[in-house]
Design a protein around this motif. Structure first.
Motif, PDB file in Angstrom:
ATOM      1  N   TRP A  11       7.431  10.400 -13.820  1.00 49.43           N
ATOM      2  CA  TRP A  11       7.517   9.519 -14.972  1.00 49.43           C
ATOM      3  C   TRP A  11       8.693   9.853 -15.876  1.00 49.43           C
ATOM      4  CZ3 TRP A  11       5.414   5.026 -15.432  1.00 49.43           C
ATOM      5  CH2 TRP A  11       4.264   4.738 -14.691  1.00 49.43           C
ATOM      6  N   HIS A  38       7.614  -1.921 -20.401  1.00 48.67           N
ATOM      7  CA  HIS A  38       7.062  -0.559 -20.341  1.00 48.67           C
ATOM      8  C   HIS A  38       8.131   0.387 -20.872  1.00 48.67           C
ATOM      9  CE1 HIS A  38       3.450  -0.937 -17.640  1.00 48.67           C
ATOM     10  NE2 HIS A  38       3.963  -2.156 -17.612  1.00 48.67           N
ATOM     11  N   ASN A  51       9.001   4.827 -21.647  1.00 47.57           N
ATOM     12  CA  ASN A  51       8.586   6.180 -21.302  1.00 47.57           C
ATOM     13  C   ASN A  51       9.293   7.177 -22.208  1.00 47.57           C
ATOM     14  OD1 ASN A  51      10.208   8.340 -19.205  1.00 47.57           O
ATOM     15  ND2 ASN A  51       8.045   8.653 -19.585  1.00 47.57           N
ATOM     16  N   THR A  91       4.867  14.166 -22.143  1.00 46.53           N
ATOM     17  CA  THR A  91       5.372  12.843 -21.771  1.00 46.53           C
ATOM     18  C   THR A  91       4.376  11.782 -22.202  1.00 46.53           C
ATOM     19  OG1 THR A  91       6.382  11.526 -20.007  1.00 46.53           O
ATOM     20  CG2 THR A  91       4.389  12.701 -19.426  1.00 46.53           C
ATOM     21  N   ASN A 127       3.774   7.409 -21.622  1.00 50.52           N
ATOM     22  CA  ASN A 127       4.206   6.104 -21.132  1.00 50.52           C
ATOM     23  C   ASN A 127       3.493   5.039 -21.951  1.00 50.52           C
ATOM     24  OD1 ASN A 127       5.864   6.257 -18.461  1.00 50.52           O
ATOM     25  ND2 ASN A 127       4.462   7.987 -18.489  1.00 50.52           N
ATOM     26  N   SER A 177      -0.745   8.435 -17.380  1.00 46.79           N
ATOM     27  CA  SER A 177       0.606   8.971 -17.193  1.00 46.79           C
ATOM     28  C   SER A 177       1.169   9.508 -18.507  1.00 46.79           C
ATOM     29  CB  SER A 177       1.519   7.894 -16.604  1.00 46.79           C
ATOM     30  OG  SER A 177       1.455   6.734 -17.386  1.00 46.79           O
ATOM     31  N   SER A 178       0.305  10.028 -19.362  1.00 50.10           N
ATOM     32  CA  SER A 178       0.746  10.649 -20.611  1.00 50.10           C
ATOM     33  C   SER A 178       0.036  11.993 -20.742  1.00 50.10           C
ATOM     34  CB  SER A 178       0.379   9.776 -21.820  1.00 50.10           C
ATOM     35  OG  SER A 178       0.953   8.497 -21.703  1.00 50.10           O
TER      36      SER A 178
END
Ligand SMILES: Cc1cc2nc3c(=O)[nH]c(=O)nc-3n(C[C@H](O)[C@H](O)[C@H](O)COP(=O)(O)OP(=O)(O)OC[C@H]3O[C@@H](n4cnc5c(N)ncnc54)[C@H](O)[C@@H]3O)c2cc1C
Length: 441
Positions: A10, A377, A379, A395, A397, A413-414
């Motif tokens: 990511w 989206h 990131n 991170t 997203n 995804s975070s």
């Protein structure tokens, strides 16, 4: 929690991810060369049929990216003028590593030559003072004026003045070093001049401020250096927030274990005034003296925004934008990306780069009579050194949520690293090179 392999995927360590909006425009623009984003061979497609004049104010993480991608994706019919007051950009990212001597300010500087020679961006050195939203033009300090069809403002932040630090002399004694440059080097010199058993006092403003993990990272870097080089010294952290605002696991471990006995962390502290003569901070937990004071004041959108009546949030500090295009919700034709806009995303260089791509894509669509991509989206990735050789990471997203009209985090995804490591420290360098290449090369 997201694992390391997914984080790398990511965060785009080997190449910064595009917004989905960017890719779809690439398909629309039908250009062979546009996908080679960071190489010396990158070229502007000759004609996509899109025409318009775009002026960009500020050549930092957001402004440089938007200028580059407007040309890369839009082609030669899109006339892009980037106005920047400095002749080179100094990266805030990695600037905490100047404090322990592992980087120099010079190593963090990026020129604008690539933007003009590879992408045909017209780069103008100057400071924009006035914006005329009706006549659609901006004017520089010297009087020159530039007309636009669409304006992008990416000027970063300015800082409140803490009571007691009104004079330039007082500010020089108590640098915030939260805009990398001369103050960063001055703070490095102050740290190296500390005696054994000295006290470094730093403060963190209430959210939102740029780079949520940045101040905690700074506390770690300074503590790590003092432990070895100035034994018996302390780092006192005065946080206006009720607790650590980012990478809670990593910094809790750093403060309580890795740098135990060196870092003293105090949440929920407000500063009433500062005396630069006695080097004393008057706080809600009493007067605190230090050999070095490093107080990071509350932030607001940079002056060119407020001076031109473009702040529109309830607190009067930021510009609220439509996150499908980054167009101001109150000033048509004016887009604000990066730290100066108010969104649900963090104020960070990686996110500024991503917002800039969504904005560039939206402007190109608007110039060709189409609506912005309805589902962008973005990131964000951030590495935080905990010692001179180990780092952690974070991170996040984000996806567009049509119900709230905001960017919302994608939980799967975070997240943050499970533990600090030297491998993370090594990958930090690659991530930084990729991000800065995507922005300036
Ligand atoms: C110590 C520190 C560490 C950080 N670490 C990270 C990190 O690890 N990861 C991360 O993602 N982010 C990090 N950040 C945050 C990041 O630096 C900012 O979020 C990012 O730079 C914001 O980009 P921007 O384009 O909004 O503003 P900036 O990058 O500040 O650029 C603004 C530009 O506009 C110019 N400008 C302003 N006004 C005018 C005007 N009127 N006319 C012409 N030019 C003007 C300025 O000279 C400047 O070049 C860190 C910040 C700090 C302080």
């Amino acid at each position: 929690m997201i694992d390391r392999r997914n984080f790398i995927k990511w965060a785009g360590v080997s190449g910064i991810a595009f917004s989905s909006a960017g890719w779809s425009l690439l398909a629309h623009a039908d250009t062979k060369t546009a996908s080679s984003t960071t190489t010396a061979t990158a070229a502007v497609p000759t004609n996509t049929g899109i025409k318009g004049r775009v002026v960009v104010i500020g050549g930092g993480m957001g402004g440089a990216t938007v200028a580059k991608y407007l040309r890369l994706w839009g082609g030669t019919g899109v006339d892009v003028t980037l106005i920047e007051r400095d002749s080179a950009y100094t990266s805030n990212i990695m600037s905490n590593l100047v404090l322990n001597g592992s980087r120099t300010i010079g190593s963090l500087q990026y020129g604008y030559g690539n933007l003009s020679s590879r992408y045909g961006v017209k780069v103008v050195k100057g400071e924009v003072l006035t914006i005329d939203p009706v006549g659609r033009k901006v004017a520089l300090a010297g009087g020159a004026s530039y007309a636009y069809d669409r304006l992008v403002i990416a000027p970063g932040v300015d800082f409140d003045i803490l009571p007691g630090l009104e004079t330039a002399a007082a500010q020089a004694k108590v640098p915030h070093a939260w805009k990398a440059g001369a103050q960063t080097t001055a703070l490095h010199n102050m740290i190296t001049a500390m005696p054994n058993g000295g006290v470094f006092v730093m403060s963190i403003p209430a959210k939102p401020y740029r780079c949520p993990p940045g101040p905690y990272e700074r506390a770690c870097i300074v503590a790590d250096w003092l432990k070895t080089n100035r034994p018996g010294s302390k780092v006192i952290v005065l946080d206006a927030n009720p607790g650590i605002t980012a990478e809670v696991n990593a910094f809790t471990d750093a403060f309580n274990v890795v740098h135990a006995g060196v870092i003293e962390y105090h949440p929920g502290v407000s500063i009433a005034s500062v005396d630069a003569t006695t080097m004393t901070v008057n706080t809600s937990i009493g007067n605190i003296r230090g050999n070095v004071l490093n107080l990071i004041p509350p932030h607001r959108a940079s002056k060119v925004i407020s001076a031109n009546g473009l702040t529109n949030t309830a607190d009067g500090r930021w510009t609220a934008v439509n996150v499908l295009s980054y167009e101001s919700t109150t000033a048509p034709g004016i887009h604000v990306v990066g730290d100066a806009s108010a969104t649900t995303q963090p104020k960070a260089g990686h996110i500024a780069n991503q917002e800039a791509k969504v904005c560039a894509d939206a402007i190109l669509r608007l110039l060709s009579g189409r609506a912005p991509d309805p589902s962008p989206h973005t990131n964000s990735a951030c590495y935080s050194p905990i010692t001179a050789t180990t780092a952690s990471w974070l991170t996040a997203n984000f996806r567009y949520d049509a119900t709230t009209a905001t960017m919302v985090p994608v939980p799967a995804s975070s997240g943050e690293a499970a533990a600090r490591s030297s491998k993370n420290f090594e990958e930090m360098g690659k991530w930084f090179t990729a991000l800065m290449g995507d922005t300036f090369a």
